[in-house]
Design an enzyme around this catalytic site. Structure first.
Site, PDB file in Angstrom:
ATOM      1  CB  SER A 211     -28.781  10.529  23.862  1.00 57.21           C
ATOM      2  OG  SER A 211     -29.216   9.776  22.754  1.00 57.21           O
ATOM      3  CG  PHE A 269     -21.829  -3.664  11.480  1.00 55.26           C
ATOM      4  CD1 PHE A 269     -21.659  -4.563  12.521  1.00 55.26           C
ATOM      5  CD2 PHE A 269     -23.108  -3.432  11.003  1.00 55.26           C
ATOM      6  CE1 PHE A 269     -22.744  -5.236  13.065  1.00 55.26           C
ATOM      7  CE2 PHE A 269     -24.203  -4.102  11.543  1.00 55.26           C
ATOM      8  CZ  PHE A 269     -24.015  -4.998  12.577  1.00 55.26           C
ATOM      9  CE1 TYR A 317     -25.606   6.177  24.015  1.00 55.72           C
ATOM     10  CE2 TYR A 317     -26.933   6.227  22.020  1.00 55.72           C
ATOM     11  CZ  TYR A 317     -26.628   6.731  23.270  1.00 55.72           C
ATOM     12  OH  TYR A 317     -27.353   7.791  23.761  1.00 55.72           O
ATOM     13  CB  SER A 318     -28.643  -0.454  21.299  1.00 51.40           C
ATOM     14  OG  SER A 318     -29.921  -0.824  20.799  1.00 51.40           O
ATOM     15  CG  ASN A 319     -31.238   5.374  20.364  1.00 51.14           C
ATOM     16  OD1 ASN A 319     -30.929   6.128  21.267  1.00 51.14           O
ATOM     17  ND2 ASN A 319     -30.808   5.542  19.118  1.00 51.14           N
ATOM     18  N   GLY A 456     -26.570  14.947  24.321  1.00 54.34           N
ATOM     19  CA  GLY A 456     -27.627  14.462  23.450  1.00 54.34           C
ATOM     20  C   GLY A 456     -27.688  15.243  22.157  1.00 54.34           C
TER      21      GLY A 456
END
Length: 514
Positions: A211, A269, A317-319, A456
């Site tokens: 990341s 979640f 956080y979303s790729n 990352g």
């Protein structure tokens, strides 16, 4: 002085020597490449001593880059590594190797009609510089020699070496660390390059940066904002109408993870519920790790799921956000992300050891290996996953680099060399709910001061990339480990990270952000 080379060392020498010939041939005039290679090969196979014995065989199974630039990215680091490992153990063989390569590249230039091409002249210069790089810095030993350098630029930093050895002892396979501060630069490594072997990780080794890729992507987007091609607060759907994005999602929201778009690698979640995405763990991933995913395919999967929240109302956080950012870059420029990366960052900064691999499965040499452990028929099975198709993560974390290049990048970024001051300030503004700016984490230190970073992790590789606000002090590192679905090394990693940050940036040494 005697010298012992393991198979990996010999491969590095062959990649360096024969690769230099290939590089000169590729850079030569059309129609003469074969003749150039033949003339140069004679010089290699005529070498004497240990070098002659090793170079008598060309490297087998090595996939060189298709372009001169890609070939240079593989060969030049190998040349420096070769000189380092020879110079440390047998200086006379280092001189022999250098002379042999110089004679070979001169031979490669002789068949050309007229004066050598500018490209060939430039390649000869770069090859010579790579050969001289290891000897120009006292105390540097080769990445491939398996010897840990204790000094660089005159430094002796036993406290740093001690920390990385403790980190490895906590359960990691290996680690390489590079620190640049007011005392100069220091590099070191600990552990092993490969399970079952004794050679230490290369200090100039390539690795998957995970990341940390996101900081590069965000920087390119902001550079395009500076060029007037993208509006930071414009709807992303205006640039990518074919995807059916929520019209309220802005470019800024993509970079700051506030879009609410489902994460294609799965959503986790607070109540323990998991909504899976593409396979990135377990035996399913191991068995299919060479599968190719199109970026659009990842986005389509994400958009087929309910949004996590209304755009701009939360942080998650979303790729997917960064795959969308990649598609945005390619849409507005008409060029690939890799091309824009070279145009805007890699080229201007001279970063020859950083690539956006796309679907390419290999990590260039030299490198440490990464591993994955999973259960099969009730038994633990550990596999080497260094080779894989990173298209499953795309611009969310697919890039490959070195600690040197990452230090160059983060220092230049924070030093104001890549973005106008106003956009760098936007990048550094953290979301009020979490310390994340635009592709960058903002961390306040206990003793005062601020550091910026983006670490990352991807399939047995972990990356560290830190800088003070002025870019004057940086810390970059790669760790290798045996990954698993339970991410069992996460706790040890966080403990080690706190200690390392304190050692490098602690005591109020980091400057206050401006």
């Amino acid at each position: 002085m005697s010298i012992t080379l393991d198979d990996q060392d010999k491969l590095t020498l062959r990649i360096a020597g024969w690769g230099a010939v290939s590089l000169m041939s590729a850079a030569g005039a059309a129609g003469s490449a074969h003749k150039a290679a033949t003339e140069a090969s004679i010089a290699l196979t005529s070498a004497t001593g240990l070098v002659g014995h090793v170079l008598a065989k060309a490297p087998k199974g090595v996939k060189y880059g298709k372009t001169v630039a890609e070939l240079a990215d593989q060969v030049l680091p190998a040349l420096t590594a070769s000189m380092g490992l020879l110079k440390e153990q047998a200086p006379e063989e280092a001189d022999n190797f250098r002379r042999t390569v110089i004679v070979a590249i001169e031979a490669a230039g002789r068949p050309q009609k007229g004066a050598p091409s500018p490209t060939m002249t430039e390649m000869a210069r770069k090859i010579t510089e790579a050969l001289d790089a290891a000897s120009a810095t006292p105390g540097v030993t080769a990445a491939n020699s398996g010897t840990v350098p204790t000094t660089l630029a005159g430094q002796v930093r036993p406290e740093l070496q001690k920390v990385i050895e403790e980190i490895v002892d906590s359960g990691f396979v290996g680690m390489q660390l590079r620190v640049h501060d007011e005392r100069g630069e220091w590099v070191g490594s600990a552990g092993v390059r490969e399970l079952g072997q004794s050679a230490k990780p290369p200090t100039n080794g390539w690795f998957r940066i995970g990341s940390s890729t996101k900081t590069f992507v965000a920087t390119v987007v902001l550079q395009l904002v500076a060029e007037g091609k993208i509006g930071l607060d414009s709807p992303a759907a205006g640039y990518l109408p074919e995807l059916g994005l929520d019209g309220r999602i802005t470019v800024r929201m993509l970079l700051q993870h506030t879009s609410g778009v489902f994460n294609f690698t799965g959503e986790y979640f607070e109540d323990g519920t998991v909504v899976p995405g593409v396979a990135w763990a377990g035996q399913e991933w191991v068995d299919n790790r060479f599968r190719t995913y199109r970026p659009e395919e990842l986005v389509e999967l994400a958009l087929s799921k309910p949004a996590r929240f209304e755009p701009g109302t939360e942080w998650n956080y979303s790729n997917t956000n960064y795959v969308l950012a990649r598609l945005l870059i390619e849409k507005v420029t008409g060029r690939s992300f890799a091309e824009e990366l070279r145009r805007l960052i890699l080229g201007p900064l001279g970063m020859s050891d950083t690539v956006a691999p796309g679907t390419s499965t290999e990590v260039p040499e030299p490198h440490a290996h990464s591993y994955y452990r999973y259960e099969e028929d009730g038994q633990d099975k550990t596999v080497d996953v260094t080779s894989q198709n990173p298209s499953w993560i795309s611009a969310g974390g697919d890039m490959i680099s070195t600690t040197r290049d990452l230090a160059t990048f983060i220092s230049a970024l924070q030093g104001g060399k890549l973005l106008p001051a106003s956009l760098l300030a936007e990048m550094r503004k953290p979301d009020p709910k979490i310390g994340y700016g635009l592709g960058l984490f903002v961390q306040e230190l206990p003793d005062g001061g601020t550091i910026f970073h983006h670490n990352g992790g991807i399939a047995g590789y972990a990356t560290l990339m830190y800088s003070t606000p002025d870019g004057g002090k940086t810390m970059t590192a790669s760790l290798t480990y045996v990954d698993d679905a339970a991410m069992s090394q996460a706790g040890a990693f966080q403990t080690a990270l706190v200690k390392l940050i304190d050692e490098v940036f602690g005591g109020g040494q980091a400057e206050a952000a401006q």
